[in-house]
Scaffold this active site. Structure first.
Site, PDB file in Angstrom:
ATOM      1  N   ASP A  18       0.843  -1.279  -0.117  1.00 51.23           N
ATOM      2  CA  ASP A  18      -0.065  -0.102   0.064  1.00 51.23           C
ATOM      3  C   ASP A  18       0.855   1.269   0.094  1.00 51.23           C
ATOM      4  O   ASP A  18       1.921   1.082   0.336  1.00 51.23           O
ATOM      5  CB  ASP A  18      -0.893  -0.004   1.354  1.00 51.23           C
ATOM      6  N   ASP A  20      -0.026   5.104   0.763  1.00 52.51           N
ATOM      7  CA  ASP A  20      -0.248   6.397   1.926  1.00 52.51           C
ATOM      8  C   ASP A  20      -0.206   5.668   3.371  1.00 52.51           C
ATOM      9  O   ASP A  20      -0.742   4.576   3.843  1.00 52.51           O
ATOM     10  CB  ASP A  20      -1.727   6.798   1.804  1.00 52.51           C
TER      11      ASP A  20
END
Length: 298
Positions: A18, A20
């Protein structure tokens, strides 16, 4: 960095990240709000609203309802934006805005997976126009990101592909099928409880800076929990790897100074010898100083 990162050649494997709050310390999309304002894409009110959204995101993460509200807001906000202008703004400000907020621990982990022969894949809910350049900056092999519908070179405000929740897991499985990844030997990293479907699709899931929901789930399942807290510029990482250490530089400087002093001393001795041979004969018995040895840096 992690003893659990093993080195395998076959079958192919990958590490899915991922973006952020896992690889970078903020929301990638919201980070560009000021640049979009300077480019005339949004007004001051939108800047303030995205700043508040960034605060909420950083303070406690975003649950499903918050993510849905953010999706609807950003979709309506970008309606009518010129896609090429967005790409140019991101390209021009990428190093200024994103480089300083990349987690050092994440960059090291990406390097370790590459060294182990794994592909690195960024899987992010943010838009492709933002995520793809960041992926290139990080050296990722592939990127999965949200795609907006584009007509006549402008965003319509509709979403063509939403890389979120179970959709991320589907993308991971599709990549595994097309690239030949053995998911039981693959790795995944995320901070959000909404990414549990992606994490549980691989053999080595990791929670990074997890929100409360993911922390609770990771503890229950025995998944490793990692804490990333040191943003660092990639240029600094490269410099740290290529430049000699501070002690080595000090030792080299001392050695150079000593060598210069030794040469000057020897030159002085030679001039004295030419003008006073008897004195030279007497002084030649003196013990001459040795130059310090600079240790070799491995």
């Amino acid at each position: 960095m992690l003893s659990g990162v093993e080195n395998h050649s076959l079958p192919r494997t990958a590490a899915f990240f991922d973006l952020d709050k896992t690889v970078i310390a903020k929301s990638s999309t919201l980070t560009f709000s000021k640049s979009f304002y300077q480019g005339g894409l949004i007004n001051k009110r939108a800047v303030l609203r995205t700043a508040y959204a960034q605060f909420v995101f950083l303070a406690g993460g975003a649950d499903h309802e918050q993510m849905e509200r953010m999706r609807r807001y950003l979709s309506s906000l970008c309606r009518g934006w010129n896609v090429q202008q967005v790409r140019e703004i991101v390209a021009e400000t990428l190093h200024e805005l994103i480089d300083p907020i990349i987690y050092d621990e994440a960059a090291s982990l990406i390097e370790e997976h590459h060294t182990a022969g794994r592909d690195v894949v960024i899987v992010s809910t943010s838009g492709a126009e933002v995520v793809e350049p960041i992926g290139a900056l990080l050296g990722a092999d592939r990127v999965v990101a949200t795609r907006m519908v584009v007509e006549d070179g402008r965003f319509t405000g509709d979403i063509e592909y939403y890389a979120y929740g179970p959709t991320k897991a589907e993308a991971v499985r599709e990549l595994a099928a097309s690239e030949g990844y053995d998911l039981s030997r693959c790795y995944a990293y995320s901070d959000s409880v909404t990414d549990i479907p992606m994490l549980e699709s691989v053999g080595h899931p990791h929670a990074v800076n997890p929100d409360r929901g993911l922390r609770r789930e990771a503890a229950a399942r025995g998944w490793p929990i990692l804490s990333f807290s040191q943003p660092v510029r990639l240029k600094q990482r490269i410099s740290a790897l290529s430049m000699p250490s501070r002690p080595a530089l000090v030792a080299a400087a001392v050695g150079a100074a000593a060598a210069t002093a030794g040469l000057m001393w020897m030159a002085g001795r030679r001039r004295a010898a030419l003008t006073a041979m008897p004195a030279f004969a007497a002084k030649s018995k003196e013990v001459q100083p040795r130059l310090p040895v600079v240790p070799r840096q491995e």
